[in-house]
Design a protein around this motif. Sequence first.
Motif, PDB file in Angstrom:
ATOM      1  N   SER A  10       0.837  -1.198   0.000  1.00  0.00           N
ATOM      2  CA  SER A  10       0.000   0.000   0.000  1.00  0.00           C
ATOM      3  C   SER A  10       0.868   1.242   0.000  1.00  0.00           C
ATOM      4  CB  SER A  10      -0.919   0.006   1.217  1.00  0.00           C
ATOM      5  OG  SER A  10      -0.158   0.108   2.403  1.00  0.00           O
ATOM      6  N   GLU A  11       0.225   2.340  -0.349  1.00  0.00           N
ATOM      7  CA  GLU A  11       0.882   3.638  -0.315  1.00  0.00           C
ATOM      8  C   GLU A  11      -0.132   4.675   0.135  1.00  0.00           C
ATOM      9  OE1 GLU A  11       1.926   5.390  -4.125  1.00  0.00           O
ATOM     10  OE2 GLU A  11       3.737   6.216  -3.205  1.00  0.00           O
ATOM     11  N   LEU A  12       0.287   5.540   1.023  1.00  0.00           N
ATOM     12  CA  LEU A  12      -0.550   6.642   1.480  1.00  0.00           C
ATOM     13  C   LEU A  12       0.130   7.942   1.108  1.00  0.00           C
ATOM     14  CD1 LEU A  12      -1.391   5.457   5.092  1.00  0.00           C
ATOM     15  CD2 LEU A  12      -2.844   5.334   3.088  1.00  0.00           C
ATOM     16  N   SER A  13      -0.676   8.889   0.665  1.00  0.00           N
ATOM     17  CA  SER A  13      -0.130  10.210   0.386  1.00  0.00           C
ATOM     18  C   SER A  13      -1.168  11.257   0.759  1.00  0.00           C
ATOM     19  CB  SER A  13       0.285  10.335  -1.081  1.00  0.00           C
ATOM     20  OG  SER A  13      -0.826  10.151  -1.930  1.00  0.00           O
ATOM     21  N   PHE A  14      -0.689  12.430   0.994  1.00  0.00           N
ATOM     22  CA  PHE A  14      -1.538  13.545   1.375  1.00  0.00           C
ATOM     23  C   PHE A  14      -1.162  14.695   0.454  1.00  0.00           C
ATOM     24  CE2 PHE A  14      -0.563  10.886   4.990  1.00  0.00           C
ATOM     25  CZ  PHE A  14      -1.831  10.516   5.405  1.00  0.00           C
ATOM     26  N   ASP A  15      -2.005  14.959  -0.533  1.00  0.00           N
ATOM     27  CA  ASP A  15      -1.665  15.955  -1.539  1.00  0.00           C
ATOM     28  C   ASP A  15      -2.061  17.369  -1.141  1.00  0.00           C
ATOM     29  OD1 ASP A  15      -4.393  15.979  -1.878  1.00  0.00           O
ATOM     30  OD2 ASP A  15      -4.349  15.544  -4.022  1.00  0.00           O
ATOM     31  N   GLY A  16      -2.468  17.571   0.077  1.00  0.00           N
ATOM     32  CA  GLY A  16      -2.852  18.892   0.532  1.00  0.00           C
ATOM     33  C   GLY A  16      -4.338  19.155   0.397  1.00  0.00           C
ATOM     34  N   THR A  17      -5.022  18.402  -0.430  1.00  0.00           N
ATOM     35  CA  THR A  17      -6.464  18.589  -0.558  1.00  0.00           C
ATOM     36  C   THR A  17      -7.237  17.414  -0.006  1.00  0.00           C
ATOM     37  OG1 THR A  17      -6.469  17.684  -2.811  1.00  0.00           O
ATOM     38  CG2 THR A  17      -6.245  20.072  -2.585  1.00  0.00           C
ATOM     39  N   LEU A  25      -4.926  10.269   0.023  1.00  0.00           N
ATOM     40  CA  LEU A  25      -5.010   9.298  -1.063  1.00  0.00           C
ATOM     41  C   LEU A  25      -4.429   7.978  -0.584  1.00  0.00           C
ATOM     42  CD1 LEU A  25      -3.563  11.625  -3.846  1.00  0.00           C
ATOM     43  CD2 LEU A  25      -5.965  11.155  -3.417  1.00  0.00           C
ATOM     44  N   ALA A  26      -5.150   6.896  -0.790  1.00  0.00           N
ATOM     45  CA  ALA A  26      -4.675   5.571  -0.399  1.00  0.00           C
ATOM     46  C   ALA A  26      -4.719   4.658  -1.612  1.00  0.00           C
ATOM     47  CB  ALA A  26      -5.537   4.997   0.717  1.00  0.00           C
ATOM     48  N   THR A  27      -3.672   3.867  -1.786  1.00  0.00           N
ATOM     49  CA  THR A  27      -3.608   2.903  -2.885  1.00  0.00           C
ATOM     50  C   THR A  27      -3.171   1.567  -2.317  1.00  0.00           C
ATOM     51  OG1 THR A  27      -2.960   4.653  -4.421  1.00  0.00           O
ATOM     52  CG2 THR A  27      -2.586   2.390  -5.130  1.00  0.00           C
ATOM     53  N   VAL A  28      -3.875   0.512  -2.693  1.00  0.00           N
ATOM     54  CA  VAL A  28      -3.491  -0.852  -2.349  1.00  0.00           C
ATOM     55  C   VAL A  28      -3.242  -1.557  -3.664  1.00  0.00           C
ATOM     56  CG1 VAL A  28      -4.165  -3.000  -1.214  1.00  0.00           C
ATOM     57  CG2 VAL A  28      -4.899  -0.809  -0.264  1.00  0.00           C
ATOM     58  N   GLY A  61      -7.277   2.535  -5.831  1.00  0.00           N
ATOM     59  CA  GLY A  61      -7.005   3.770  -5.123  1.00  0.00           C
ATOM     60  C   GLY A  61      -8.309   4.381  -4.640  1.00  0.00           C
ATOM     61  N   PHE A  62      -8.251   5.024  -3.505  1.00  0.00           N
ATOM     62  CA  PHE A  62      -9.452   5.670  -2.999  1.00  0.00           C
ATOM     63  C   PHE A  62      -9.075   6.872  -2.143  1.00  0.00           C
ATOM     64  CE2 PHE A  62      -8.317   2.206  -0.239  1.00  0.00           C
ATOM     65  CZ  PHE A  62      -8.466   2.694   1.054  1.00  0.00           C
ATOM     66  N   THR A  63     -10.013   7.782  -2.028  1.00  0.00           N
ATOM     67  CA  THR A  63      -9.837   8.984  -1.223  1.00  0.00           C
ATOM     68  C   THR A  63     -10.940   9.012  -0.172  1.00  0.00           C
ATOM     69  OG1 THR A  63     -11.132  10.242  -2.801  1.00  0.00           O
ATOM     70  CG2 THR A  63      -8.765  10.326  -3.075  1.00  0.00           C
ATOM     71  N   PRO A  64     -10.650   8.514   1.017  1.00  0.00           N
ATOM     72  CA  PRO A  64     -11.679   8.482   2.058  1.00  0.00           C
ATOM     73  C   PRO A  64     -12.035   9.878   2.551  1.00  0.00           C
ATOM     74  CG  PRO A  64      -9.574   7.809   2.948  1.00  0.00           C
ATOM     75  CD  PRO A  64      -9.379   7.993   1.476  1.00  0.00           C
TER      76      PRO A  64
END
Length: 127
Positions: free
Chosen positions: A56-63, A66-69, A82-85
């Motif tokens: 998995s990867e988690l990122s925070f683009d400021g808005t 974002l999570a991807t498995v 990928g999903f944006t909870p």
Amino acid sequence: MNGNNPYAGAPGTVQAGQPTHGVELSGEEKEILRREVAAIVSQTQSYLPEGYHVGSELSFDGTTPLATVAVDPPAGHPVSAGFTPEVEDLKSGLNESDTAEVAQGLAASAAMQVMSAVGDSVTPTGR
């Protein structure tokens, strides 16, 4: 030039000349998201035999977070979801049926990649 503008956003999202206002996650919310995504990874692995790599990867683009498995099967192409909870969902935890659906869908897609790559040339050893 639009890409060079620090106030630029997706059309219809941010008015020209206005700064974007992102979602700032607290440390607790980030930890909840990490645990929820780790649970999806674990559940996906439980559906698959050895040889499949799940990460998995988690990122925070400021808005938004974002999570991807992703699953890398032993043959065929990798698959990912990928999903944006929503931040509100992080406080109570992600919906279990949604996370189960993501895990099952990834496992099924990864198995289909192997089946497509191998084709009919391998005789199944058992059912």
